[in-house]
Design a protein around this motif. Sequence first.
Motif, PDB file in Angstrom:
ATOM      1  N   VAL A 274       0.840  -1.202   0.000  1.00  0.00           N
ATOM      2  CA  VAL A 274       0.000   0.000   0.000  1.00  0.00           C
ATOM      3  C   VAL A 274       0.877   1.255   0.000  1.00  0.00           C
ATOM      4  O   VAL A 274       0.610   2.226  -0.724  1.00  0.00           O
ATOM      5  CB  VAL A 274      -0.962  -0.012   1.204  1.00  0.00           C
ATOM      6  N   ALA A 275       1.930   1.245   0.783  1.00  0.00           N
ATOM      7  CA  ALA A 275       2.827   2.400   0.827  1.00  0.00           C
ATOM      8  C   ALA A 275       3.505   2.620  -0.517  1.00  0.00           C
ATOM      9  O   ALA A 275       3.631   3.756  -1.000  1.00  0.00           O
ATOM     10  CB  ALA A 275       3.863   2.213   1.926  1.00  0.00           C
ATOM     11  N   GLN A 276       3.947   1.533  -1.150  1.00  0.00           N
ATOM     12  CA  GLN A 276       4.685   1.650  -2.403  1.00  0.00           C
ATOM     13  C   GLN A 276       3.781   2.039  -3.564  1.00  0.00           C
ATOM     14  O   GLN A 276       4.164   2.848  -4.421  1.00  0.00           O
ATOM     15  CB  GLN A 276       5.397   0.325  -2.702  1.00  0.00           C
ATOM     16  N   VAL A 277       2.592   1.487  -3.618  1.00  0.00           N
ATOM     17  CA  VAL A 277       1.716   1.695  -4.768  1.00  0.00           C
ATOM     18  C   VAL A 277       0.836   2.930  -4.604  1.00  0.00           C
ATOM     19  O   VAL A 277       0.634   3.698  -5.557  1.00  0.00           O
ATOM     20  CB  VAL A 277       0.834   0.452  -5.011  1.00  0.00           C
ATOM     21  N   PHE A 278       0.304   3.138  -3.399  1.00  0.00           N
ATOM     22  CA  PHE A 278      -0.667   4.215  -3.197  1.00  0.00           C
ATOM     23  C   PHE A 278      -0.142   5.362  -2.333  1.00  0.00           C
ATOM     24  O   PHE A 278      -0.848   6.338  -2.096  1.00  0.00           O
ATOM     25  CB  PHE A 278      -1.966   3.652  -2.613  1.00  0.00           C
ATOM     26  N   GLY A 279       1.097   5.239  -1.854  1.00  0.00           N
ATOM     27  CA  GLY A 279       1.756   6.370  -1.235  1.00  0.00           C
ATOM     28  C   GLY A 279       1.357   6.707   0.183  1.00  0.00           C
ATOM     29  O   GLY A 279       1.628   7.822   0.650  1.00  0.00           O
ATOM     30  N   VAL A 280       0.720   5.769   0.900  1.00  0.00           N
ATOM     31  CA  VAL A 280       0.345   6.029   2.294  1.00  0.00           C
ATOM     32  C   VAL A 280       0.662   4.801   3.133  1.00  0.00           C
ATOM     33  O   VAL A 280       0.628   3.677   2.640  1.00  0.00           O
ATOM     34  CB  VAL A 280      -1.162   6.362   2.423  1.00  0.00           C
ATOM     35  N   ARG A 281       0.948   5.045   4.388  1.00  0.00           N
ATOM     36  CA  ARG A 281       1.210   3.939   5.303  1.00  0.00           C
ATOM     37  C   ARG A 281      -0.004   3.719   6.181  1.00  0.00           C
ATOM     38  O   ARG A 281      -0.581   4.658   6.732  1.00  0.00           O
ATOM     39  CB  ARG A 281       2.445   4.203   6.174  1.00  0.00           C
ATOM     40  N   VAL A 282      -0.413   2.461   6.295  1.00  0.00           N
ATOM     41  CA  VAL A 282      -1.566   2.097   7.110  1.00  0.00           C
ATOM     42  C   VAL A 282      -1.064   1.419   8.375  1.00  0.00           C
ATOM     43  O   VAL A 282       0.079   0.968   8.448  1.00  0.00           O
ATOM     44  CB  VAL A 282      -2.515   1.159   6.334  1.00  0.00           C
ATOM     45  N   PRO A 283      -1.898   1.350   9.421  1.00  0.00           N
ATOM     46  CA  PRO A 283      -1.470   0.666  10.650  1.00  0.00           C
ATOM     47  C   PRO A 283      -1.013  -0.755  10.371  1.00  0.00           C
ATOM     48  O   PRO A 283      -1.534  -1.436   9.481  1.00  0.00           O
ATOM     49  CB  PRO A 283      -2.735   0.695  11.517  1.00  0.00           C
ATOM     50  N   SER A 284      -0.036  -1.215  11.149  1.00  0.00           N
ATOM     51  CA  SER A 284       0.584  -2.514  10.880  1.00  0.00           C
ATOM     52  C   SER A 284      -0.335  -3.687  11.168  1.00  0.00           C
ATOM     53  O   SER A 284      -0.151  -4.775  10.621  1.00  0.00           O
ATOM     54  CB  SER A 284       1.870  -2.659  11.698  1.00  0.00           C
ATOM     55  N   GLU A 285      -1.318  -3.503  12.025  1.00  0.00           N
ATOM     56  CA  GLU A 285      -2.215  -4.603  12.379  1.00  0.00           C
ATOM     57  C   GLU A 285      -3.423  -4.576  11.444  1.00  0.00           C
ATOM     58  O   GLU A 285      -4.421  -3.918  11.713  1.00  0.00           O
ATOM     59  CB  GLU A 285      -2.630  -4.495  13.841  1.00  0.00           C
ATOM     60  N   VAL A 286      -3.309  -5.278  10.335  1.00  0.00           N
ATOM     61  CA  VAL A 286      -4.352  -5.251   9.307  1.00  0.00           C
ATOM     62  C   VAL A 286      -5.466  -6.241   9.617  1.00  0.00           C
ATOM     63  O   VAL A 286      -6.645  -5.889   9.618  1.00  0.00           O
ATOM     64  CB  VAL A 286      -3.748  -5.548   7.915  1.00  0.00           C
ATOM     65  N   THR A 287      -5.096  -7.484   9.902  1.00  0.00           N
ATOM     66  CA  THR A 287      -6.114  -8.524  10.108  1.00  0.00           C
ATOM     67  C   THR A 287      -6.271  -8.955  11.551  1.00  0.00           C
ATOM     68  O   THR A 287      -7.274  -9.541  11.918  1.00  0.00           O
ATOM     69  CB  THR A 287      -5.789  -9.783   9.278  1.00  0.00           C
TER      70      THR A 287
END
Length: 576
Positions: A89-102
């Motif tokens: 997500v960071a590489q393709v869409f340029g934002v970092r999301v919280p590390s706990e996804v699931t």
Amino acid sequence: MTRAKIHACALALAAVGCTGTVGAGRSSGGSGAPGAGAAGSGASGVGTGVAGSAGLGTGTAGAAACDQAASLAPARVWRLTDAEYVNVVAQVFGVRVPSEVTAADAAPPDFSNFSEAPELTVQATTVAAYQKAAHAAATTAVAANLSIFVPCGKAPSDACVQGFIHNRVARAFGRPVTDSETQDLLAMYHVGVTESAAAGIRMIIEATLQSPSFLYRTELGPQTAGGPSAKVKLTPYELASAVSFALTDSVPDDELWGHATDGTLATPSVLAAQVDRVLAMPAAQSNLGKQAGYWLGVEKLQSIVPKNTTIFPAWTPAVQQDLYTSARLFVRDLMGSGTMNDLLSSRRMYLNANLASVYGIPGVTGTDLQPVDVQAPGRDSGIFTQPAILAAWSHPDRGDAVHRGLFIYNAFVCGPTIPPPPANAQTVAATFPADASQRELATLRATNAAGCGACHALFDPLGLSTENYDPIGRYVTTDDKGQPVDASATLKSLGPDLDGPINGLPDVVAKLKAGRRASDCASRNMAAIVLGRSVATDTSCAFQSIKDQFAKSGSFADYFRAMLTSPAFATRDAAP
């Protein structure tokens, strides 16, 4: 799971039940505090060999004939880990999301990105977690980067939106987007654009991040009905993804993607040049250092029970964090330009004034960690004498020959798998004197009628070799009773290359360096990082050749290069 089945799953993963041979999105634990003398408890790291782990721990490879035709991995479908999700997500869409996804982890996970883990079904809770993460990521990405995604004004044309799909969505999928997928996503945009262009692009990103084509990456070769039934060659896009995820834990960068698009990545010289280029990137060295940290015990420090600060007042949160960073820097450097000899014998430590004061190293000033080739006693055995590792594999208030020994055994010996402790292990341990020394406890386990000795005899002597280090990793010459430290032991049942008397860690290191045991064990553990599978029973000539090369050169960079440029890495065997 075949590629056809992936595409049969709803685009937005609305239906529960997409399963396959996958790597878990989060770890399955194993990072708890060391147990009270229980064999195998609390051991973590890549391929620990402890029963119940994804272990690589069986005896060293025999002289049986290898399989010339075997690939390094089977054809498979591989679900993204949460860390990979965040990176992509960071590489393709340029934002970092919280590390706990699931799922939320109470402690940092053990290495668990094994494609051959038991099949995992995407449950309703997983779907909900992906939906929540996709919405948050898409909302943030559009707010930050809409003009970059669709640089065509406030009312972008369908052609402009298709450009976004064929660029960003394709990179997230790791392959070109098909015409039917493009039309589906464009139709979704048309629904959202009735509100605004931003809403339309947000809906495309949300759908992308919930699509099985994003959440799973394939290694199936050219698309065939029913999936591969024989050995296949990875497509250029699959090969690019396999290289990139192995080295950076994310999708290919622009240059690697370009060689997949024009098909030149299949040319050995082009592949080799790209592997060398990506391998030299700081992102690759950082990622390989992080992944190797599971094998080498570094990540364990993040999940230990806090030390008893009444006994060890020098142990503070700042010291623990600095030690963790110090060990990560040590391992990162090794993966980038170091050797097995460095891993086993280097005196280098990353220190600042605070750590230097705690560990008695003179001449270090400032708050920044800096490399120091330490000449003080007890810092001559590489990873084994890094304070972070010694502290990670120790009890909060006393030493721990069991788990220090298990760490050495699993990370560098790869002996027979240690079974889980018997049900009465804690009961037996409770009968031992509370003030018994680690050596006395080892003797009690060896002679206990409950049968503890057979397993503990394999690793307790290795643990006793660390007796010169207290629970926070300081070098000591007397124990807590004021008696001279005795770090001697006799290794047994580990093979003629290791068996015999030892006196401290330097003797252990000397035995490991004298043969190929440590090198071959390291090869297995690093293979898990690259291949996402155990190679404990691998019979391919390709892997045997890679192990042979590593035993000669000892270079970690050469190992990763040999693995990723091997012709057997570019193919996959049909799964049974």
